[in-house]
Design an enzyme around this catalytic site. Structure first.
Site, mmCIF file in Angstrom:
data_model
loop_
_atom_site.group_PDB
_atom_site.id
_atom_site.type_symbol
_atom_site.label_atom_id
_atom_site.label_comp_id
_atom_site.label_asym_id
_atom_site.label_seq_id
_atom_site.Cartn_x
_atom_site.Cartn_y
_atom_site.Cartn_z
ATOM 1 N N LYS A 1 0.945 -1.225 0.023
ATOM 2 C CA LYS A 1 0.039 0.121 -0.050
ATOM 3 C C LYS A 1 0.802 1.270 0.005
ATOM 4 O O LYS A 1 2.030 1.473 0.564
ATOM 5 C CB LYS A 1 -1.056 -0.142 1.271
ATOM 6 C CG LYS A 1 -1.953 0.953 1.214
ATOM 7 C CD LYS A 1 -2.904 0.604 2.745
ATOM 8 C CE LYS A 1 -3.681 1.746 2.958
ATOM 9 N NZ LYS A 1 -4.634 1.548 4.146
ATOM 10 N N SER B 1 -9.294 2.067 3.894
ATOM 11 C CA SER B 1 -8.192 2.725 2.933
ATOM 12 C C SER B 1 -7.404 1.734 2.031
ATOM 13 O O SER B 1 -6.723 2.291 1.392
ATOM 14 C CB SER B 1 -7.386 3.671 3.737
ATOM 15 O OG SER B 1 -6.318 2.898 4.616
ATOM 16 N N SER C 1 -9.656 -0.099 7.988
ATOM 17 C CA SER C 1 -8.986 -0.343 6.758
ATOM 18 C C SER C 1 -8.474 -1.365 6.129
ATOM 19 O O SER C 1 -8.163 -1.714 4.960
ATOM 20 C CB SER C 1 -7.981 0.902 6.518
ATOM 21 O OG SER C 1 -8.495 2.241 6.811
#
Length: 476
Positions: free
Chosen positions: A83, A158, A182
């Protein structure tokens, strides 16, 4: 309604339908090479990313070089992504924000080292909403990351980019992290397994070290329980957690029958929508049929928890808005943050005096959470307040006053585990009438990931998870 479309990259190549455990076994047996696995993942990414918009950064050339001699580990040679809020040597970190003008980092942060100790081949970085504050991977002025199950819908956040790529079959496992849900939220939206670990089970994040209450957990999203269990075992092998019981290798269900508390509505006052509530209640019936004891339960927290967490959320946005240069570098331009970051920062400035009260409240939530598991083994609840929304519903482009109340209602279940530090897992046990996944949430006592994984194995066997490659195009 928008036309229903689903997108995936599964095909007759080196990766096939294999999960990470299967790919690793194929590489170890020399049925395929790590380079062939990486090449297949790259081809899959190039096929679907023009639609999904899940890639923040490609590092394909270095990945292919690395795949020629992959490091040892449980997932040696398995392709993956990290990420784009996590530093890797030689790559920039963009945090999903137009306010950041990233430069290549000079070192890899500690959790990324732990993640890559599994032996995986890192192909690049995945998208996230600005600084991970939103629960959808959408932006004010560029295309959103789309859900491969239905491209008109959110992929969650997220870790939305990671979830979209794993669900679409580009890679079998990808990095995710969780400051308010997330890992679990995009897992729920994209039909994946998402485990948030007990606080400090993994190497602590750089961001978490700076927080008065560390709410950030790092992990991964996968398509199978066995991949998640193997991943957790590898993290533990790299660095056993101090002051927490060992998880060990979990390879299947336990004979132990559990006491399970059932929660259907959140603390924010909005009732859970019918399809989500039905998925949770059907899971409760399945658990009862398997011999577990399920009974209704109240949310184990004070009535002030929502206020305290919202203020803490606003504190993080304020810190980013006004001190972003300390994290991202001198080129940070706060005028370019999105409506959510700016709105949260304004909310903080309206009541800064609440900060010590909120911090105390979040710390108190850990005590309440521990007390809840004195007479229970697991808590069952929704992951989210309602089913996955269409793109635009939570977009910062809608404006803060429109999207923020929607966001609060949507993410009303997951933040407690971040504040209290307890483990939780999202499993794809439900479906909407239009075929979108619905995640179901399970929480356990601090350090008891083993119970969650054993229960996840049992539920996966009893009700196998839907596969995107088995779906047909229908009208939405």
């Amino acid at each position: 309604m928008t036309e229903r479309t689903h997108v995936h990259a599964f095909g007759d190549d080196a990766l096939g339908d294999l999960d990470a455990t299967g790919v690793a076994a194929a590489i170890a047996s020399r049925e395929i090479s790590a380079r062939e696995a990486a090449e297949a993942a790259i081809a899959r990414a190039e096929l679907v990313d023009p639609t999904l918009n899940a890639l923040a950064l490609r590092d394909f050339d270095r990945a292919l070089d690395a795949a020629d001699s992959p490091p040892h580990g449980i997932f040696s040679g398995v392709p993956t992504f990290i990420k784009d809020n996590t530093d890797l040597d030689g790559l920039p970190t963009g945090h999903g924000s137009q306010a950041v003008h990233p430069k290549a980092k000079r070192k890899t942060e500690p959790f990324a080292d732990q993640y890559l100790s599994t032996g995986m081949t890192m192909l690049g970085k995945t998208t996230l909403p600005e600084f991970g504050f939103n629960a959808t991977t959408e932006f004010e002025s560029r295309p959103p990351t789309r859900n491969p199950w239905h491209t008109g819908y959110s992929s969650g956040a997220s870790s939305g980019g990671s979830a979209a790529l794993v669900a679409a079959g580009v890679v079998p496992i990808a990095h995710a992290n969780d400051g308010g849900g997330s890992i679990r939220i995009p897992a729920a939206a994209c039909g994946l397994v998402g485990l948030k670990l007990t606080r400090h089970r993994e190497v602590q994040s750089l961001q978490g070290k700076q927080m008065p209450v560390d709410i950030v957990s790092n992990g991964a999203v996968t398509r199978t329980v066995r991949d998640t269990a193997a991943f957790v075992a590898a993290l533990e092998k790299y660095r056993p957690a101090k002051k927490l019981p060992a998880i060990g290798t979990v390879s299947g269900a336990s004979d132990r029958r559990l006491r399970i508390g059932l929660i259907t509505d959140s603390i924010v006052g909005e009732p859970t929508d019918p399809e989500t509530a039905a998925a949770v209640l059907q899971t409760a019936e399945l658990l009862s049929s398997l011999g577990h004891e399920v009974s209704e339960f109240a949310v184990p927290t004070d009535h002030t928890f929502a206020r305290d967490f919202l203020h803490y959320w606003a504190l993080m946005a304020f810190s980013t808005q006004y001190f972003g240069k300390m994290v991202t570098g001198d080129a940070f331009d706060r005028s370019k943050t999105d409506a959510l970051t700016k709105g949260l920062a304004r909310n903080f400035l309206r009541r800064p005096w609440l900060t010590p009260v909120s911090i105390r409240g979040l710390k108190r939530s850990e005590v309440k959470y521990r007390e809840a598991f004195e007479n229970l083994d697991v808590v069952l609840s929704p992951v989210l307040g309602h089913t996955t929304p269409e793109l635009g519903f939570l977009s910062p482009a809608a404006g803060f006053d429109v999207m923020f109340p929607r966001l609060v209602n949507y993410v009303s279940f997951t933040p407690l585990n971040n504040a209290a530090g307890g483990p939780a897992i999202s499993l794809p046990l439900g479906r909407t009438t239009t075929g979108l996944p619905i995640g179901v949430h399970f929480s356990a006592a601090h350090g008891d990931e083993r119970t969650l994984l054993e229960l996840a194995f049992e539920l996966e066997a009893a009700q196998p998870f839907a596969r995107i490659q088995d779906q047909t195009q229908t009208a939405g």
